[in-house]
Scaffold this motif. Structure first.
Motif, mmCIF file in Angstrom:
data_model
loop_
_atom_site.group_PDB
_atom_site.id
_atom_site.type_symbol
_atom_site.label_atom_id
_atom_site.label_comp_id
_atom_site.label_asym_id
_atom_site.label_seq_id
_atom_site.Cartn_x
_atom_site.Cartn_y
_atom_site.Cartn_z
ATOM 1 N N GLU A 1 50.348 34.315 50.995
ATOM 2 C CA GLU A 1 50.516 35.905 51.370
ATOM 3 C C GLU A 1 51.925 36.049 51.618
ATOM 4 N N GLN A 2 52.260 35.680 52.503
ATOM 5 C CA GLN A 2 53.781 35.381 53.848
ATOM 6 C C GLN A 2 54.919 35.414 52.642
ATOM 7 N N LYS A 3 54.295 34.039 52.267
ATOM 8 C CA LYS A 3 55.146 33.627 51.578
ATOM 9 C C LYS A 3 55.569 34.244 49.282
ATOM 10 N N GLY A 4 54.806 35.011 49.087
ATOM 11 C CA GLY A 4 55.627 35.718 48.024
ATOM 12 C C GLY A 4 54.292 35.391 46.963
ATOM 13 N N TYR A 5 53.733 34.292 47.298
ATOM 14 C CA TYR A 5 52.968 33.829 45.904
ATOM 15 C C TYR A 5 52.134 35.081 44.868
ATOM 16 N N THR A 6 51.569 34.507 44.011
ATOM 17 C CA THR A 6 51.041 35.590 43.618
ATOM 18 C C THR A 6 49.861 34.862 43.330
ATOM 19 N N TYR A 7 48.683 35.883 43.071
ATOM 20 C CA TYR A 7 47.030 35.299 42.935
ATOM 21 C C TYR A 7 46.775 35.326 40.903
ATOM 22 N N CYS A 8 46.629 34.258 40.774
ATOM 23 C CA CYS A 8 46.277 34.052 39.068
ATOM 24 C C CYS A 8 45.331 33.755 38.769
ATOM 25 N N GLY A 9 44.319 33.531 39.152
ATOM 26 C CA GLY A 9 42.731 33.230 39.288
ATOM 27 C C GLY A 9 42.506 32.497 40.195
ATOM 28 N N GLU A 10 41.217 31.580 39.001
ATOM 29 C CA GLU A 10 40.133 30.760 39.919
ATOM 30 C C GLU A 10 40.516 29.318 38.487
ATOM 31 N N VAL A 11 40.241 28.367 39.534
ATOM 32 C CA VAL A 11 40.255 26.988 38.711
ATOM 33 C C VAL A 11 39.583 26.051 39.430
ATOM 34 N N PHE A 12 39.049 24.828 38.758
ATOM 35 C CA PHE A 12 37.720 23.908 39.537
ATOM 36 C C PHE A 12 38.526 22.972 39.493
ATOM 37 N N LEU A 13 38.191 22.512 40.631
ATOM 38 C CA LEU A 13 39.457 21.620 41.359
ATOM 39 C C LEU A 13 38.337 20.171 42.507
ATOM 40 N N ALA A 14 38.673 19.369 42.904
ATOM 41 C CA ALA A 14 37.619 18.613 43.521
ATOM 42 C C ALA A 14 36.551 19.301 43.862
ATOM 43 N N GLY A 15 34.842 19.560 43.196
ATOM 44 C CA GLY A 15 34.214 19.689 43.120
ATOM 45 C C GLY A 15 33.411 21.617 43.230
ATOM 46 N N GLY A 16 34.747 22.224 43.633
ATOM 47 C CA GLY A 16 34.701 23.429 43.554
ATOM 48 C C GLY A 16 35.669 24.682 42.669
#
Length: 172
Positions: A147-162
């Motif tokens: 959040e502090q570095k200005g990244y945008t939330y894009c959604g969800e991915v399924f990775l490493a079992g979760g």
């Protein structure tokens, strides 16, 4: 940390492996103490580190020659990112940030934030326009940094079992 500290960012070598694995183990324990489920199922492990280094994915941030942070940077390759519940900001080349681990000796000193600044400069120098990253819902420290570095939330991915929260930052 002082202004006189020499901070370097470089590719990890096989001779760094034991120190990197020790730092990742510290991070696994820190996640557990923080109540996070991330990295609590045997991943990442020592073989992950060996694989990162052999594929030139592994990087370290050093302070006065001591490894402070480990990260894997992977260009254009994260199969889990092909199917996102949501939408990425871009469709071109990207770098994936995985396995950020800060040494206990440098915890709480802003090293992960510094790492993200350095990664952005590095990625731009490679003429890649976007950084993608995912993290666990309960990894509050990483969520705060993104959040502090200005990244945008894009959604969800399924990775490493979760299910993981996925973010992107467009650099150029």
């Amino acid at each position: 940390m002082t202004h006189d500290d020499l901070i370097e960012f470089r590719k990890a070598t096989i001779s760094d492996k034991d120190i990197i694995w020790s730092i990742i183990q510290q991070s696994i324990e820190r996640r557990r103490i923080d109540g996070s489920q991330q990295w609590q199922n045997g991943y990442p492990n020592e073989k992950t580190v060996e694989s990162d280094i052999s594929k030139d994915f592994g990087f370290v941030l050093t302070v006065n020659g001591n490894i402070a942070v480990y990260v894997a940077l992977i260009f254009n390759d994260e199969p889990a990112y092909n199917s996102i519940e949501g939408a990425w900001l871009t469709t071109g080349e990207f770098v994936v940030v995985h396995r950020v681990a800060v040494s206990e000796n440098f915890a709480g000193k802003g090293m992960a934030k510094k790492l993200f600044d350095i990664i952005e400069d590095y990625v731009k120098s490679q003429n890649v326009k976007s950084i993608k990253v995912d993290t666990n819902y309960d990894n509050l420290a990483m969520l705060k940094i993104l959040e502090q570095k200005g990244y945008t939330y894009c959604g969800e991915v399924f990775l490493a079992g979760g299910v993981r929260k996925a973010f992107e930052k467009v650099l150029i």
